[in-house]
Design an enzyme around this catalytic site. Structure first.
Site, mmCIF file in Angstrom:
data_model
loop_
_atom_site.group_PDB
_atom_site.id
_atom_site.type_symbol
_atom_site.label_atom_id
_atom_site.label_comp_id
_atom_site.label_asym_id
_atom_site.label_seq_id
_atom_site.Cartn_x
_atom_site.Cartn_y
_atom_site.Cartn_z
ATOM 1 N N LYS A 112 1.103 -1.009 0.135
ATOM 2 C CA LYS A 112 -0.119 -0.188 -0.110
ATOM 3 C C LYS A 112 1.057 1.077 0.334
ATOM 4 O O LYS A 112 0.313 1.515 -0.501
ATOM 5 C CB LYS A 112 -1.092 -0.183 1.173
ATOM 6 C CG LYS A 112 -1.828 -0.808 1.399
ATOM 7 C CD LYS A 112 -2.762 -0.460 1.898
ATOM 8 C CE LYS A 112 -4.951 -1.813 1.374
ATOM 9 N NZ LYS A 112 -5.432 -1.766 2.444
ATOM 10 N N LYS A 193 -10.721 -12.623 -8.965
ATOM 11 C CA LYS A 193 -11.820 -12.710 -7.709
ATOM 12 C C LYS A 193 -12.931 -11.746 -7.952
ATOM 13 O O LYS A 193 -12.977 -10.290 -8.239
ATOM 14 C CB LYS A 193 -10.769 -12.158 -6.697
ATOM 15 C CG LYS A 193 -11.646 -12.608 -4.958
ATOM 16 C CD LYS A 193 -10.833 -12.666 -4.227
ATOM 17 C CE LYS A 193 -10.753 -11.473 -3.589
ATOM 18 N NZ LYS A 193 -10.436 -10.924 -2.348
ATOM 19 N N LYS A 196 -15.084 -6.730 -3.483
ATOM 20 C CA LYS A 196 -16.103 -5.083 -3.451
ATOM 21 C C LYS A 196 -14.893 -4.078 -4.163
ATOM 22 O O LYS A 196 -15.895 -2.743 -4.488
ATOM 23 C CB LYS A 196 -16.215 -4.886 -2.042
ATOM 24 C CG LYS A 196 -15.469 -4.867 -0.945
ATOM 25 C CD LYS A 196 -15.844 -5.015 0.626
ATOM 26 C CE LYS A 196 -15.210 -4.956 1.774
ATOM 27 N NZ LYS A 196 -13.514 -5.283 1.933
#
Ligand code: ATP
Ligand code: LTN
Length: 328
Positions: A112, A193, A196
């Site tokens: 990140k 996959k 969200k």
């Protein structure tokens, strides 16, 4: 006495059919067997930038959605991380017993921080806050996705080191990583996959999506030209994904699903998959609307908050004393 299981969820966006099949169903099984704690990790969410209004809305919405899916507030203690001020205090005391080197080696931090040059120091100390969540609740087991396993292992290291330095304080928690379990794929790109945070809306079913849109997404799912409903993830990833969805939601085996649709064309099969998904989602959405508009949710969260505070306060006081903070 029942063993204690605890997990946290970040309130970032509406959860997907993949989250429901892959994670929530497992949590519903756990609630029968364990002393279960589920909390909304809103302080973890702000390690990256969040819109305040959206974040606030997502918090209660996620609680209501989990309850609508079958997380039973009589069997689980449900709370919001930021409702308990002891956790951040405990996290600080743990931070001062955690090395920079340990935190900068975490895979999630490396990934990140690479994506954004202006990352916050919260992104670095994130796993210590997670250790505080876990250790301050006297947790035995922590069910998490594989990406969070390293953080639970760090929580163990921190606990072991702390116990050595200051005397027996924390239980050493264990991660529970699902070894099997169905991975639901994106309907448009069945090699990816269902996620969200995905940009592609057409391939992702969210639990609060309009039901007509859900039906359309399933009817336009990517398939193949063979016209046989057969499970083969290599050559028929789209159809296999739909078989997985149907099988998980009806509790039928893959073999049973194959034989049920052996004479069926794809259009008919997709209609049946859509019927089942719409059925499940319509039930969840009805319950969700009842919960989110009712007055029970605050009562449940208040109860969870008090229990969370009661347990963690004991650790907080003990830690302060052994570290030498304060007056007595
Ligand atoms: P993000 O897009 O923000 O990474 P996500 O949808 O991939 O989110 P996570 O928050 O990483 O989901 O995972 C929450 C839980 O849901 C984990 O236990 C994970 O294993 C499970 N899960 C996520 N996506 C799927 C999927 N497509 N199929 C099955 N399980 C899933
Ligand atoms: N980092 C986790 C959420 C989380 C958590 C926890 C999970 C925060 N604290 C404690 C288990 C135990 C995530 O992003 N899924």
């Amino acid at each position: 006495m029942k063993k204690r299981v605890l997990t946290g969820l970040q309130p970032t966006g509406v959860i997907t059919l993949g989250n429901y099949i892959g994670a929530i169903k497992q949590m519903i099984e756990f609630q029968e067997e364990y002393d279960s704690y589920i909390f909304i990790a809103d302080m973890h969410a702000i390690t990256i930038n969040q819109d305040p209004i959206e974040l606030r809305n997502n918090i209660k919405s996620l609680v209501a959605l989990y309850m609508a899916c079958g997380i039973d507030f009589n069997k689980n203690t449900i709370y919001i991380q930021s409702d308990n001020p002891y956790i951040a205090n405990i996290s600080w005391m743990l931070e001062c017993n955690t090395y920079y080197g340990e935190l900068s080696r975490m895979t999630q931090f490396k990934d990140k921080s690479k994506k954004n040059a202006n990352f916050t120091s919260g992104l670095l100390t994130y796993p210590v806050l997670m250790a505080a969540d876990i250790l301050a609740m006297d947790t035995d087991y922590v069910p998490v996705g594989i990406d969070q396993k390293q953080h639970v292992e760090l929580a163990r290291d921190i606990a072991i080191r702390y116990n050595k330095k200051y005397g027996e304080t924390f239980k050493i928690p264990e991660p529970i990583i699902k070894s099997t379990g169905t991975k639901i794929m994106d309907l448009q790109y069945p090699d990816k996959k269902m996620s969200k945070s995905s940009e592609n809306q057409k391939g992702v079913i969210r639990l609060l999506d309009d039901l007509n849109v859900v039906r359309k997404k399933i009817m336009s799912a990517t398939t193949d030209s063979e016209m046989v409903v057969k499970f083969d993830t290599v050559n028929k990833p789209g159809i296999s994904n739909l078989i997985n969805i149907y099988s998980s939601l009806t509790n039928k085996s893959i073999k049973e699903v194959e034989s049920e649709f052996k004479d069926s064309n794809y259009g008919n099969f997709k209609t049946k998959v859509a019927d089942v998904v719409v059925d499940v989602l319509s039930d969840i959405q009805n319950k969700y609307n009842e919960i989110i508009n009712g007055d029970k949710i605050d009562e449940i969260l208040d109860h969870g908050m008090l229990k969370n505070i009661e347990i963690s306060k004991v650790f907080y006081e003990k830690m302060k004393k052994s570290i030498g903070l304060g007056r007595k």
